[in-house]
Design an enzyme around this catalytic site. Structure first.
Site, PDB file in Angstrom:
ATOM      1  N   CYS A  76      15.991 -18.582   9.592  1.00 46.69           N
ATOM      2  CA  CYS A  76      16.805 -17.940   8.563  1.00 46.69           C
ATOM      3  C   CYS A  76      16.558 -16.435   8.522  1.00 46.69           C
ATOM      4  O   CYS A  76      15.418 -15.984   8.629  1.00 46.69           O
ATOM      5  CB  CYS A  76      16.494 -18.545   7.192  1.00 46.69           C
ATOM      6  N   HIS A  77      17.646 -15.687   8.321  1.00 46.93           N
ATOM      7  CA  HIS A  77      17.525 -14.237   8.183  1.00 46.93           C
ATOM      8  C   HIS A  77      17.032 -13.882   6.771  1.00 46.93           C
ATOM      9  O   HIS A  77      17.471 -14.500   5.794  1.00 46.93           O
ATOM     10  CB  HIS A  77      18.883 -13.558   8.392  1.00 46.93           C
ATOM     11  N   MET A 113      21.580 -22.071   3.185  1.00 43.32           N
ATOM     12  CA  MET A 113      20.185 -22.526   3.193  1.00 43.32           C
ATOM     13  C   MET A 113      19.464 -22.096   1.920  1.00 43.32           C
ATOM     14  O   MET A 113      18.602 -22.824   1.408  1.00 43.32           O
ATOM     15  CB  MET A 113      19.452 -21.995   4.420  1.00 43.32           C
ATOM     16  N   ASP A 128       6.789 -32.154 -10.312  1.00 45.74           N
ATOM     17  CA  ASP A 128       5.447 -31.657 -10.610  1.00 45.74           C
ATOM     18  C   ASP A 128       5.208 -31.551 -12.113  1.00 45.74           C
ATOM     19  O   ASP A 128       4.118 -31.884 -12.601  1.00 45.74           O
ATOM     20  CB  ASP A 128       5.244 -30.292  -9.954  1.00 45.74           C
TER      21      ASP A 128
END
Length: 306
Positions: A76-77, A113, A128
C-alpha cells in the site's frame, strides 16, 4: 503474473508505480459486522462496559487504522487521507453492530484498503473492549461496498443493487394486494390508493421474490401481493438491512427502512388464505422520504452514504 498489478513481468513483488497517474477525488466505503450477545449489546448501548465507551474508542481506533494501513499492508502507498468517517448501526434483532467506514482522498490511487482496515481495526477494538464479558464475539462480513474515482470508475457491491419487479396495492388491510401497472409514492404518506398509506412508520412494505418463490416451491399457488407486500424486490437481502438505511427506487423516490418484520398477534386473512405468512419474518417496512411515480422493472439501490 502480469495480471496482478503487485507483481512485475518476472513475478517479483512491487509497489505499483502511480507517478504518471492523474489526481482524482476517490472515495471508498467498507462494511464490517460484529455479532455479540444480547447482554453485551445492552452493556455497550448503556456504556456500562468497564473499559469505557466501546463505540467511541472503536471509532478512534478505526481512524488510527486508516493512518497505519501502509505499515500493515506491504504494497500500500502512504496516502494523504483527506477524510475518514466511521458509523455504527446497531441491529437489535441480530445483536449485531454494523460498522461503516468511509475514506476520502484527492490522489493518484484508491483508498479501499484504508476503508477495509478501518472496519477491521474497529471490529477488533470492540472485541478487545468487551472480551472480559463476552469471549464469543464474532467479527465478519468485512467487504468493500462502494468506491468512486480513478480509471475504473464506480464500483457497487452486487448486493446493493436490485430491482423492483412489481408493485401491489389494496384498499383494505389484512388482505392480499393486487399488482398494479404504475405506482405513485407520496412523501411521508406511502403508496397512493393503498390502505396502509398514512401518517405512520409502516407506510410501504417490501418482500423479496426469492422468499415468495420458496413458498411456491412448497406447492402454493401465489400471486404477487399475496402476502400484502407493496413492492416485490429481486436481488436484495431485505431482512439484513438495518433500520434507518435508505433505498433509492428508480430515479427519484427515496424510502427509509423503519422496521424489519413484524409481530402478528392474530392470524390475518392472508394467513388463512395462504396457509402461512412470511411478511412477519422476511418482509421489511419503510416510509417515503421523497415521492414519485414508477413502473415495474426499475432499479432499487441501497444507499450507504446518506
Amino acid at each position: 503474473m502480469n495480471k496482478f498489478s503487485h507483481f512485475d513481468q518476472e513475478g517479483r513483488s512491487r509497489m505499483v508505480d502511480v507517478t504518471d497517474k492523474q489526481k482524482t477525488k476517490r472515495v471508498a466505503i467498507a462494511q464490517g459486522k460484529v455479532k455479540v450477545s444480547s447482554k453485551t449489546l445492552d452493556l455497550i448501548k448503556d456504556q456500562e462496559i468497564e473499559k469505557g465507551d466501546v463505540l467511541e474508542v472503536a471509532r478512534v481506533a478505526g481512524i488510527m487504522g486508516v493512518k497505519r494501513t501502509p505499515d500493515l499492508i506491504p504494497m500500500c502507498h502512504p496516502l494523504l487521507i483527506s477524510g475518514v468517517d466511521l458509523k455504527f448501526n446497531i441491529i437489535e434483532e441480530e445483536a449485531t453492530i454494523e460498522i461503516l467506514a468511509t475514506t476520502k482522498i484527492a490522489g493518484k490511487t484508491g483508498v479501499e484498503m484504508e476503508a477495509l482496515t478501518a472496519v477491521s481495526v474497529a471490529g477488533l477494538t470492540i472485541y478487545d473492549m468487551c472480551k472480559a464479558v463476552d469471549k464469543g464475539i464474532e467479527i465478519g462480513g468485512i467487504k468493500l461496498l462502494k468506491k468512486t474515482g480513478g480509471k475504473s470508475g464506480v464500483y457497487l457491491a452486487q448486493d446493493l443493487v436490485g430491482e423492483a419487479i412489481a408493485f401491489c396495492s389494496s384498499p383494505e388491510k389484512g388482505i392480499a394486494k393486487e399488482e398494479i401497472a404504475e405506482a405513485t409514492f407520496k412523501e411521508d404518506y406511502g403508496l397512493a390508493g393503498d390502505a396502509h398509506a398514512g401518517d405512520w412508520h409502516r407506510q410501504v412494505s417490501l418482500l423479496a421474490i426469492e422468499d415468495i418463490n420458496l413458498m411456491r416451491e412448497q406447492g402454493l399457488d401465489l400471486e404477487l401481493g399475496a402476502f400484502g407486500e407493496n413492492i416485490v424486490t429481486q436481488g436484495l437481502k431485505l431482512p439484513e438491512l438495518p433500520i434507518g438505511r435508505k433505498l433509492k427506487l428508480g430515479e427519484e423516490i427515496i424510502l427509509e427502512v423503519t422496521q424489519i418484520g413484524k409481530e402478528c398477534h392474530d392470524r390475518c386473512k392472508i394467513y388463512h388464505q395462504v396457509g402461512d405468512c412470511i411478511m412477519p419474518k422476511r418482509g421489511i417496512f419503510a416510509k417515503v422520504i421523497q415521492g414519485g411515480t414508477v413502473k415495474s422493472g426499475v432499479k432499487l439501490e441501497v444507499l450507504i452514504n446518506d
